[in-house]
Design a protein around this motif. Sequence first.
Motif, PDB file in Angstrom:
ATOM      1  N   ASN A 187       0.807  -1.213   0.000  1.00  0.00           N
ATOM      2  CA  ASN A 187       0.000   0.000   0.000  1.00  0.00           C
ATOM      3  C   ASN A 187       0.840   1.263   0.000  1.00  0.00           C
ATOM      4  O   ASN A 187       0.427   2.298  -0.504  1.00  0.00           O
ATOM      5  CB  ASN A 187      -0.946  -0.010   1.212  1.00  0.00           C
ATOM      6  CG  ASN A 187      -2.024  -1.068   1.088  1.00  0.00           C
ATOM      7  OD1 ASN A 187      -2.442  -1.390  -0.022  1.00  0.00           O
ATOM      8  ND2 ASN A 187      -2.453  -1.616   2.197  1.00  0.00           N
ATOM      9  N   CYS A 188       2.044   1.214   0.590  1.00  0.00           N
ATOM     10  CA  CYS A 188       2.871   2.420   0.651  1.00  0.00           C
ATOM     11  C   CYS A 188       3.303   2.841  -0.747  1.00  0.00           C
ATOM     12  O   CYS A 188       3.436   4.034  -1.030  1.00  0.00           O
ATOM     13  CB  CYS A 188       4.077   2.217   1.561  1.00  0.00           C
ATOM     14  SG  CYS A 188       5.472   1.347   0.827  1.00  0.00           S
ATOM     15  N   MET A 189       3.499   1.890  -1.655  1.00  0.00           N
ATOM     16  CA  MET A 189       3.879   2.230  -3.028  1.00  0.00           C
ATOM     17  C   MET A 189       2.734   2.955  -3.734  1.00  0.00           C
ATOM     18  O   MET A 189       2.946   3.923  -4.459  1.00  0.00           O
ATOM     19  CB  MET A 189       4.262   0.961  -3.789  1.00  0.00           C
ATOM     20  CG  MET A 189       4.718   1.205  -5.228  1.00  0.00           C
ATOM     21  SD  MET A 189       5.288  -0.338  -5.966  1.00  0.00           S
ATOM     22  CE  MET A 189       5.288   0.129  -7.706  1.00  0.00           C
TER      23      MET A 189
ATOM     24  N   PRO B   6      11.384   7.508   1.692  1.00  0.00           N
ATOM     25  CA  PRO B   6      12.437   6.576   1.275  1.00  0.00           C
ATOM     26  C   PRO B   6      12.245   5.183   1.862  1.00  0.00           C
ATOM     27  O   PRO B   6      12.590   4.175   1.232  1.00  0.00           O
ATOM     28  CB  PRO B   6      13.713   7.236   1.804  1.00  0.00           C
ATOM     29  CG  PRO B   6      13.375   8.695   1.903  1.00  0.00           C
ATOM     30  CD  PRO B   6      11.937   8.721   2.321  1.00  0.00           C
ATOM     31  N   ALA B   7      11.680   5.116   3.048  1.00  0.00           N
ATOM     32  CA  ALA B   7      11.445   3.822   3.687  1.00  0.00           C
ATOM     33  C   ALA B   7      10.471   2.984   2.861  1.00  0.00           C
ATOM     34  O   ALA B   7      10.595   1.751   2.806  1.00  0.00           O
ATOM     35  CB  ALA B   7      10.908   4.024   5.102  1.00  0.00           C
ATOM     36  N   CYS B   8       9.515   3.637   2.222  1.00  0.00           N
ATOM     37  CA  CYS B   8       8.564   2.920   1.375  1.00  0.00           C
ATOM     38  C   CYS B   8       9.279   2.312   0.173  1.00  0.00           C
ATOM     39  O   CYS B   8       9.031   1.157  -0.199  1.00  0.00           O
ATOM     40  CB  CYS B   8       7.462   3.869   0.908  1.00  0.00           C
ATOM     41  SG  CYS B   8       6.323   3.127  -0.287  1.00  0.00           S
ATOM     42  N   VAL B   9      10.172   3.071  -0.432  1.00  0.00           N
ATOM     43  CA  VAL B   9      10.927   2.564  -1.582  1.00  0.00           C
ATOM     44  C   VAL B   9      11.775   1.375  -1.151  1.00  0.00           C
ATOM     45  O   VAL B   9      11.831   0.340  -1.836  1.00  0.00           O
ATOM     46  CB  VAL B   9      11.819   3.666  -2.182  1.00  0.00           C
ATOM     47  CG1 VAL B   9      12.593   3.120  -3.379  1.00  0.00           C
ATOM     48  CG2 VAL B   9      10.976   4.866  -2.603  1.00  0.00           C
TER      49      VAL B   9
ATOM     50  N   GLY C  98       7.941   1.343 -13.992  1.00  0.00           N
ATOM     51  CA  GLY C  98       7.368   2.673 -14.193  1.00  0.00           C
ATOM     52  C   GLY C  98       7.549   3.561 -12.975  1.00  0.00           C
ATOM     53  O   GLY C  98       7.852   4.757 -13.095  1.00  0.00           O
ATOM     54  N   PHE C  99       7.363   2.972 -11.806  1.00  0.00           N
ATOM     55  CA  PHE C  99       7.539   3.703 -10.552  1.00  0.00           C
ATOM     56  C   PHE C  99       8.969   4.225 -10.420  1.00  0.00           C
ATOM     57  O   PHE C  99       9.206   5.411 -10.168  1.00  0.00           O
ATOM     58  CB  PHE C  99       7.199   2.763  -9.386  1.00  0.00           C
ATOM     59  CG  PHE C  99       7.402   3.345  -8.027  1.00  0.00           C
ATOM     60  CD1 PHE C  99       6.414   4.108  -7.425  1.00  0.00           C
ATOM     61  CD2 PHE C  99       8.581   3.122  -7.327  1.00  0.00           C
ATOM     62  CE1 PHE C  99       6.594   4.643  -6.163  1.00  0.00           C
ATOM     63  CE2 PHE C  99       8.783   3.646  -6.055  1.00  0.00           C
ATOM     64  CZ  PHE C  99       7.783   4.415  -5.466  1.00  0.00           C
ATOM     65  N   LEU C 100       9.946   3.334 -10.612  1.00  0.00           N
ATOM     66  CA  LEU C 100      11.349   3.736 -10.468  1.00  0.00           C
ATOM     67  C   LEU C 100      11.789   4.679 -11.576  1.00  0.00           C
ATOM     68  O   LEU C 100      12.577   5.600 -11.339  1.00  0.00           O
ATOM     69  CB  LEU C 100      12.243   2.495 -10.451  1.00  0.00           C
ATOM     70  CG  LEU C 100      12.140   1.621  -9.199  1.00  0.00           C
ATOM     71  CD1 LEU C 100      12.932   0.343  -9.373  1.00  0.00           C
ATOM     72  CD2 LEU C 100      12.605   2.375  -7.945  1.00  0.00           C
TER      73      LEU C 100
ATOM     74  N   GLY D 114       2.516   2.708 -12.370  1.00  0.00           N
ATOM     75  CA  GLY D 114       3.687   2.862 -11.501  1.00  0.00           C
ATOM     76  C   GLY D 114       4.210   4.282 -11.497  1.00  0.00           C
ATOM     77  O   GLY D 114       4.558   4.828 -10.439  1.00  0.00           O
ATOM     78  N   ALA D 115       4.263   4.898 -12.675  1.00  0.00           N
ATOM     79  CA  ALA D 115       4.726   6.285 -12.765  1.00  0.00           C
ATOM     80  C   ALA D 115       3.791   7.220 -12.005  1.00  0.00           C
ATOM     81  O   ALA D 115       4.245   8.181 -11.362  1.00  0.00           O
ATOM     82  CB  ALA D 115       4.819   6.707 -14.228  1.00  0.00           C
ATOM     83  N   TYR D 116       2.486   6.947 -12.068  1.00  0.00           N
ATOM     84  CA  TYR D 116       1.529   7.753 -11.300  1.00  0.00           C
ATOM     85  C   TYR D 116       1.775   7.613  -9.804  1.00  0.00           C
ATOM     86  O   TYR D 116       1.730   8.592  -9.047  1.00  0.00           O
ATOM     87  CB  TYR D 116       0.095   7.341 -11.631  1.00  0.00           C
ATOM     88  CG  TYR D 116      -0.923   8.022 -10.739  1.00  0.00           C
ATOM     89  CD1 TYR D 116      -1.303   9.341 -10.974  1.00  0.00           C
ATOM     90  CD2 TYR D 116      -1.465   7.363  -9.632  1.00  0.00           C
ATOM     91  CE1 TYR D 116      -2.208   9.984 -10.132  1.00  0.00           C
ATOM     92  CE2 TYR D 116      -2.362   7.997  -8.791  1.00  0.00           C
ATOM     93  CZ  TYR D 116      -2.733   9.314  -9.046  1.00  0.00           C
ATOM     94  OH  TYR D 116      -3.611   9.948  -8.209  1.00  0.00           O
ATOM     95  N   MET D 117       2.031   6.408  -9.356  1.00  0.00           N
ATOM     96  CA  MET D 117       2.268   6.177  -7.929  1.00  0.00           C
ATOM     97  C   MET D 117       3.480   6.949  -7.416  1.00  0.00           C
ATOM     98  O   MET D 117       3.520   7.372  -6.267  1.00  0.00           O
ATOM     99  CB  MET D 117       2.465   4.688  -7.671  1.00  0.00           C
ATOM    100  CG  MET D 117       1.209   3.865  -7.847  1.00  0.00           C
ATOM    101  SD  MET D 117       1.547   2.092  -7.713  1.00  0.00           S
ATOM    102  CE  MET D 117      -0.125   1.431  -7.819  1.00  0.00           C
ATOM    103  N   ALA D 118       4.457   7.116  -8.294  1.00  0.00           N
ATOM    104  CA  ALA D 118       5.657   7.848  -7.889  1.00  0.00           C
ATOM    105  C   ALA D 118       5.446   9.352  -7.898  1.00  0.00           C
ATOM    106  O   ALA D 118       6.136  10.082  -7.182  1.00  0.00           O
ATOM    107  CB  ALA D 118       6.815   7.490  -8.818  1.00  0.00           C
ATOM    108  N   SER D 119       4.504   9.825  -8.707  1.00  0.00           N
ATOM    109  CA  SER D 119       4.395  11.270  -8.931  1.00  0.00           C
ATOM    110  C   SER D 119       3.055  11.890  -8.563  1.00  0.00           C
ATOM    111  O   SER D 119       2.987  13.078  -8.239  1.00  0.00           O
ATOM    112  CB  SER D 119       4.645  11.562 -10.421  1.00  0.00           C
ATOM    113  OG  SER D 119       3.610  10.980 -11.209  1.00  0.00           O
TER     114      SER D 119
END
Length: 324
Positions: free
Chosen positions: A35-37, A46-49, A70-72, A153-158
Motif C-alpha cells: 500500500n505504501c507504493m 524513502p522507507a517505502c521505496v 514505471g515507478f522507479l 507505476g509512474a503515477y504512484m511515484a508522482s
Amino acid sequence: MRKQPHSTMTKNIGAAVALAMLWLCSGPALAAENNCMASYYRSKSPACVDETLAQFRQMVARSAPDNLVGFLAELFRASPDERERLLKNEPSNNVRQVYVYSLYRAGLAEEAKKYAAASQLTALLDKLQAARVPVLEAVRPSEIPGDNDTLIGAYMASGNTVFIQRILDNYAGADDAMVSDALRMAYMMSKFGNTLTPKGRDDVMTKAACEKYQCKVDPQKFRRLLTLASAFWSTQSLSAGDEGIKTTMSDFFTRDARLKNLLGAEQAAFGNYMTAIMLITTFKDKRQGADQERAFELMNKSASIYEHFGSGKEAFEPFMNLKK
C-alpha cells in the motif's frame, strides 16, 4: 489451406486463452500487496521505496513487474538524490537489472549506460535499445497490457494524472464493440477474478473473446482488447482508494458522450447479469414447479448470452420473457 482438426484448434485456443489471462492479470500485483507504493507520491518516503525493493528481492521473478519499472523510472527522473541513494551499492543482481531497465525507461540514457557498464549488464541495455522499448514519456498504451502497469507505476511515484489519462485515452480510438467488450471483461474480472467466471458456471468468456477477435489469426486485435480491459480493471480498482484516479476516470467518461453511453450500457448489463446469477444460484438445486424451472432456464439463457458477448439488449430479453 487445410483446416486444422477440431482437437488441435481447441488446444490452440486454450493456449491462447491461457496466455491472454497472463497478459490481462499482469496488473499492479506488487502495488496491491504494498500500500505504501500506491500512495508514495503523497509521502515521498524513502522507507517505502526500500520496503518495496526488499519485497521484490524476495520474489522469484523472471523479469521486473512493469509497475515497479514505471515507478522507479519516474522516481529516477524526478529525484536525482533518491536515484543516487538507490543505485549506490545495490547487492541484488535482480534489482540492478530493474535499475538498468528503469533508467532506460526514464530517458536517462547516459546514466543507464554508465550503470549498466558498472554492473556488467551492458547486454541487457543493448537488448532494450535493439527492441526499441519506448521511454516513459513515449508510452501510449495500445496493444500491450503491461504499458498500463508502467504508467500506473509512474503515477504512484508522482501523483501526476497525465499518466492515468494516457491509459484511458486508448478507449477513445477503439470502436463501440471493442469498448463494450473490454468494459464487460473488466467488470467480470473485478467481481470474479482472472477466470471471469462465477462459481459453478463454465469458464467461457475468455474463450468467447478469443474466438470473436480471432486471437490465433489476428493476435494484435485481441491484445488491444486485453489492454483495454486491463486499463479499466486496474484504474477502477485503484480508484477506490485514490481520488486523483477516481476524478480522472469520471471526467474522461463524462466528457465523451459516446464512451459515457457505452459505459452506462455495460454497467446496466452487468447489473442484469448479477441478478441472473443470483436467481440461477437460488433455483439451481431447489426448482419446484414449472414457474421456477422456467425462471431458471430463462436466467441461464440470459447469463449465457452475456458471457458470449451478446448485446445488453439481447441478454435482457429473457428478463422480459420472465415477466410474461
